[in-house]
Structures are given as C-alpha cells and as structure tokens.
Design a protein around this motif. Structure first.
Motif, PDB file in Angstrom:
ATOM      1  N   MET A 280       0.855  -1.186   0.000  1.00 50.28           N
ATOM      2  CA  MET A 280       0.000   0.000   0.000  1.00 50.28           C
ATOM      3  C   MET A 280       0.887   1.230   0.000  1.00 50.28           C
ATOM      4  O   MET A 280       1.897   1.280   0.705  1.00 50.28           O
ATOM      5  N   ILE A 281       0.510   2.226  -0.789  1.00 47.17           N
ATOM      6  CA  ILE A 281       1.266   3.471  -0.872  1.00 47.17           C
ATOM      7  C   ILE A 281       0.331   4.636  -0.581  1.00 47.17           C
ATOM      8  O   ILE A 281      -0.746   4.739  -1.175  1.00 47.17           O
ATOM      9  N   ILE A 282       0.761   5.512   0.319  1.00 48.98           N
ATOM     10  CA  ILE A 282       0.030   6.747   0.610  1.00 48.98           C
ATOM     11  C   ILE A 282       0.879   7.915   0.160  1.00 48.98           C
ATOM     12  O   ILE A 282       2.053   8.038   0.541  1.00 48.98           O
ATOM     13  N   GLU A 283       0.310   8.791  -0.666  1.00 51.80           N
ATOM     14  CA  GLU A 283       1.002  10.023  -1.037  1.00 51.80           C
ATOM     15  C   GLU A 283       0.551  11.129  -0.086  1.00 51.80           C
ATOM     16  O   GLU A 283      -0.650  11.307   0.154  1.00 51.80           O
ATOM     17  N   HIS A 284       1.516  11.879   0.467  1.00 60.08           N
ATOM     18  CA  HIS A 284       1.177  12.928   1.422  1.00 60.08           C
ATOM     19  C   HIS A 284       2.265  13.996   1.438  1.00 60.08           C
ATOM     20  O   HIS A 284       3.320  13.844   0.806  1.00 60.08           O
ATOM     21  N   SER A 285       2.008  15.068   2.160  1.00 58.35           N
ATOM     22  CA  SER A 285       2.981  16.152   2.271  1.00 58.35           C
ATOM     23  C   SER A 285       3.917  15.895   3.441  1.00 58.35           C
ATOM     24  O   SER A 285       3.701  14.994   4.264  1.00 58.35           O
ATOM     25  N   LYS A 286       4.937  16.732   3.548  1.00 62.92           N
ATOM     26  CA  LYS A 286       5.914  16.589   4.634  1.00 62.92           C
ATOM     27  C   LYS A 286       5.302  16.927   5.987  1.00 62.92           C
ATOM     28  O   LYS A 286       5.899  16.648   7.033  1.00 62.92           O
TER      29      LYS A 286
ATOM     30  N   THR B 241       2.963  12.691   9.020  1.00 65.59           N
ATOM     31  CA  THR B 241       3.917  11.622   9.318  1.00 65.59           C
ATOM     32  C   THR B 241       3.158  10.322   9.572  1.00 65.59           C
ATOM     33  O   THR B 241       2.221  10.286  10.365  1.00 65.59           O
ATOM     34  N   LEU B 242       3.584   9.276   8.892  1.00 65.80           N
ATOM     35  CA  LEU B 242       2.886   7.991   8.984  1.00 65.80           C
ATOM     36  C   LEU B 242       3.811   6.847   9.390  1.00 65.80           C
ATOM     37  O   LEU B 242       3.374   5.705   9.489  1.00 65.80           O
ATOM     38  N   ASP B 243       5.081   7.153   9.644  1.00 61.42           N
ATOM     39  CA  ASP B 243       6.030   6.065   9.908  1.00 61.42           C
ATOM     40  C   ASP B 243       5.830   5.421  11.277  1.00 61.42           C
ATOM     41  O   ASP B 243       6.481   4.431  11.602  1.00 61.42           O
ATOM     42  N   GLN B 244       4.916   5.969  12.091  1.00 64.70           N
ATOM     43  CA  GLN B 244       4.640   5.391  13.400  1.00 64.70           C
ATOM     44  C   GLN B 244       3.552   4.318  13.328  1.00 64.70           C
ATOM     45  O   GLN B 244       3.291   3.623  14.312  1.00 64.70           O
ATOM     46  N   LEU B 245       2.924   4.151  12.165  1.00 58.55           N
ATOM     47  CA  LEU B 245       1.798   3.220  12.035  1.00 58.55           C
ATOM     48  C   LEU B 245       2.276   1.780  11.862  1.00 58.55           C
ATOM     49  O   LEU B 245       3.357   1.532  11.331  1.00 58.55           O
TER      50      LEU B 245
END
Length: 196
Positions: free
Chosen positions: A146-152, A155-159
């Motif tokens: 799964m890929i999520i595109e988002h802005s800076k 932050t999603l690296d904690q999921l």
C-alpha cells in the motif's frame, strides 16, 4: 499529464478544468513506478486507487498491464472523466463514486497494490484511518503493498506495517507491507534521496 510507460507510453491525457484535484506530478509518478517495478511484475495485478482524482495513477497501471483496477473517488466529475478515459483507451478500470471510508468499510475484495492520495490539507487522522482500515479489513493481499502520497506535514512512519518512505519535491510516498519475520526496512524511513 502523460502516461510514462507501457502500451500507451507518451500518450497525453487532458482532464477538464475545474476538477477538485492535485494530480501526482510526472516526476513523482515515474519515481514511484520505478520503485514498484523492483517489487512487482505489473501484468495482472489487482489495483485499488483511492481518492483517484483524474485517474492518473490508474491509467499508468493499466498501460503496464495491471487488471482489474478499481478507482474510487467521491467527486462525480472525476468519476465521469475516469469512465470516459477508460472507455477511450479500453482500460480495465471500474470507476466508483463513493466516500473512500464507506467503500473500505464495505469492501470484501483484496488487492495486490493499493494507492491512496488524499488531499494534502486533510487532518493526519484521515491518512491514518485509510491505512488502518485497509489492514483491519484485510483489503491488501499478503504479498501486496500500500502506498500513501502525502505532504511533509503528515507523518505515517509510526503506524503498524509501515515499511519505508521516499521523498520527491513536496511529496512523500509512504509504503506499507505486512510485517514478516525477515529483516525490516526500518533503516530506510529517513531516506529523502531521489535515487532509484
């Protein structure tokens, strides 16, 4: 926007003005597919494109031989344009007008690749909810991504199931995979390089 590879490489697609979209740039899209190309053979991959907008990402998968492809967006104009473009190019794309969260809550199908590009201005909790629903409802295949595109600013690296991320200009792609007992890619999540 243009299709960058596959059967329809170089073909330009011109969506009507006024659609509420922010299409992924050609540079970012090319970088994304370079990454995916290292993980997948696109032929026959089952694709889910959430917040599909103009269908930019869906067309790229279709040109490379992926099928079937489901494109979900809540805007009638976007869905209408995707349907028209799919018919023109004979793409195996089913365009669905739906609230993305309602779609995910009712979805009983699983996919090899799920791409989501929510509007950048949405609250971080919205981005997190997309990821959590996909994994809670087993919408991603075990070997899928799964890929999520988002802005800076998001932050999603904690999921759970976060794998790595790549940064291109003002856009970030966060990648999620089912966790395995093998060595993880945690060391990659700070990588802001544009190398592929």
């Amino acid at each position: 926007m243009r299709i960058i590879s596959g059967k329809y490489k170089g073909r330009r697609i011109n969506p009507p003005k006024g659609l509420p979209v922010r299409p992924t740039t050609d540079m970012s899209k090319e970088s994304l597919f370079n990454i995916l190309n290292n993980h997948f053979n696109f032929d026959g991959l089952k694709i889910l494109d959430l917040f599909a907008g103009t269908g930019n990402i869906s067309y790229e998968f279709a040109s490379r031989g992926s099928e079937p492809i489901t494109s979900v967006d809540g805007d009638f104009g976007c869905v209408k344009f995707i349907k028209q473009t799919a018919a023109e190019f004979d793409f195996p794309i089913a365009a669905v007008k739906s609230d993305v969260f309602k779609f995910l809550e009712k979805c009983n199908t699983s996919y090899d690749i799920i791409f989501a590009d929510p509007p950048y201005g949405l609250d971080q909790s919205i981005f997190e909810k997309v990821v959590l629903l996909v994994f809670e409802n087993n919408i991603l295949n075990e070997e899928g991504m799964m890929i999520i595109e988002h802005s800076k600013h998001t932050t999603l690296d904690q999921l759970p199931n976060f794998s790595f991320q790549k940064s291109y200009g003002g856009s970030i792609f966060s990648f999620f995979e089912f966790e395995t007992d093998e060595e993880t890619e945690e060391d990659d999540f700070d990588d802001d390089s544009e190398e592929e």
